[in-house]
Design a protein around this motif. Structure first.
Motif, PDB file in Angstrom:
ATOM      1  N   UNK A  12       0.749  -1.260  -0.011  1.00 18.63           N
ATOM      2  CA  UNK A  12       0.140  -0.128   0.127  1.00 18.63           C
ATOM      3  C   UNK A  12       0.797   1.209   0.091  1.00 18.63           C
ATOM      4  N   UNK A  13       2.175   1.132   0.450  1.00 17.77           N
ATOM      5  CA  UNK A  13       2.995   2.199   0.542  1.00 17.77           C
ATOM      6  C   UNK A  13       3.803   2.670  -1.115  1.00 17.77           C
ATOM      7  N   UNK A  20      -0.763  -1.103  -4.686  1.00 18.99           N
ATOM      8  CA  UNK A  20      -1.484  -0.289  -3.546  1.00 18.99           C
ATOM      9  C   UNK A  20      -2.862  -1.101  -3.497  1.00 18.99           C
ATOM     10  N   UNK A  21      -3.350  -1.250  -4.704  1.00 16.04           N
ATOM     11  CA  UNK A  21      -4.955  -2.167  -4.660  1.00 16.04           C
ATOM     12  C   UNK A  21      -4.749  -3.291  -3.989  1.00 16.04           C
ATOM     13  N   UNK A  22      -3.675  -4.031  -4.439  1.00 14.98           N
ATOM     14  CA  UNK A  22      -3.199  -5.435  -3.981  1.00 14.98           C
ATOM     15  C   UNK A  22      -3.192  -5.424  -2.627  1.00 14.98           C
ATOM     16  N   UNK A  23      -2.370  -4.469  -1.897  1.00 17.90           N
ATOM     17  CA  UNK A  23      -2.064  -4.460  -0.554  1.00 17.90           C
ATOM     18  C   UNK A  23      -3.432  -4.207   0.186  1.00 17.90           C
ATOM     19  N   UNK A  24      -4.289  -3.309  -0.208  1.00 20.25           N
ATOM     20  CA  UNK A  24      -5.716  -3.113   0.104  1.00 20.25           C
ATOM     21  C   UNK A  24      -6.369  -4.301   0.105  1.00 20.25           C
ATOM     22  N   UNK A  48       0.698  10.232   3.619  1.00 21.74           N
ATOM     23  CA  UNK A  48       0.053  10.009   2.503  1.00 21.74           C
ATOM     24  C   UNK A  48      -1.486   9.996   2.860  1.00 21.74           C
ATOM     25  N   UNK A  49      -2.113  10.750   2.279  1.00 27.87           N
ATOM     26  CA  UNK A  49      -3.634  11.110   2.511  1.00 27.87           C
ATOM     27  C   UNK A  49      -4.579   9.910   2.119  1.00 27.87           C
ATOM     28  N   UNK A  50      -4.129   9.376   0.870  1.00 26.29           N
ATOM     29  CA  UNK A  50      -4.855   8.351   0.277  1.00 26.29           C
ATOM     30  C   UNK A  50      -4.743   7.021   1.330  1.00 26.29           C
ATOM     31  N   UNK A  51      -3.420   6.895   1.740  1.00 22.12           N
ATOM     32  CA  UNK A  51      -3.286   5.735   2.282  1.00 22.12           C
ATOM     33  C   UNK A  51      -3.867   5.947   3.882  1.00 22.12           C
ATOM     34  N   UNK A  52      -4.013   7.057   4.571  1.00 21.66           N
ATOM     35  CA  UNK A  52      -4.864   7.169   5.593  1.00 21.66           C
ATOM     36  C   UNK A  52      -6.248   7.004   5.571  1.00 21.66           C
ATOM     37  N   UNK A  53      -6.764   7.505   4.349  1.00 18.34           N
ATOM     38  CA  UNK A  53      -8.176   7.222   3.943  1.00 18.34           C
ATOM     39  C   UNK A  53      -8.652   5.814   4.085  1.00 18.34           C
ATOM     40  N   UNK A  54      -7.686   4.948   3.267  1.00 15.66           N
ATOM     41  CA  UNK A  54      -7.821   3.456   3.121  1.00 15.66           C
ATOM     42  C   UNK A  54      -7.728   2.958   4.629  1.00 15.66           C
ATOM     43  N   UNK A  55      -6.769   3.345   5.098  1.00 20.15           N
ATOM     44  CA  UNK A  55      -6.786   2.724   6.756  1.00 20.15           C
ATOM     45  C   UNK A  55      -8.043   3.051   7.448  1.00 20.15           C
TER      46      UNK A  55
END
Length: 112
Positions: A12-13, A20-24, A48-55
């Protein structure tokens, strides 16, 4: 941390969107098992705002009462994606406490 969680976060990083999609996707069906790790990673993420939203989305996907404080805390976040995932997570949680948090949020924002 577990091997699955570590691998998912590594993916995801990455810069590659598919990685990234695969990690999610690796974490999503196991979000409840990794809730503590997800919350810790969410709180630690600054860049990483996108990663924060995914988390936050994954925290909501856990559908655990233990996620309630983190979700409720982000209902009024300035980042609309975080606020949106907080609302979604609370709706999916579906507990009395989650519904109360959503009701208070709507009531407080009705006149804005």
């Amino acid at each position: 941390m577990t091997k699955r969680f570590d691998e998912a976060m590594r993916l995801m990083r990455r810069r590659n969107g598919q990685d990234r999609e695969n990690g999610f996707a690796l974490l999503q069906p196991h979000a409840a098992e990794h809730l503590d790790e997800l919350i810790a990673a969410f709180r630690a993420e600054e860049d990483d705002r996108g990663l924060k939203a995914w988390l936050l989305e994954l925290i909501g996907d856990a559908r655990s009462p233990e996620a309630l404080p983190v979700l409720a805390e982000h209902l009024d976040h300035e980042d609309e994606s975080l606020a949106s995932w907080a609302v979604t997570g609370l709706r999916e949680l579906g507990t009395k406490e989650a519904r109360t948090a959503l009701y208070r949020h709507r009531a407080n924002n009705a006149h804005k």
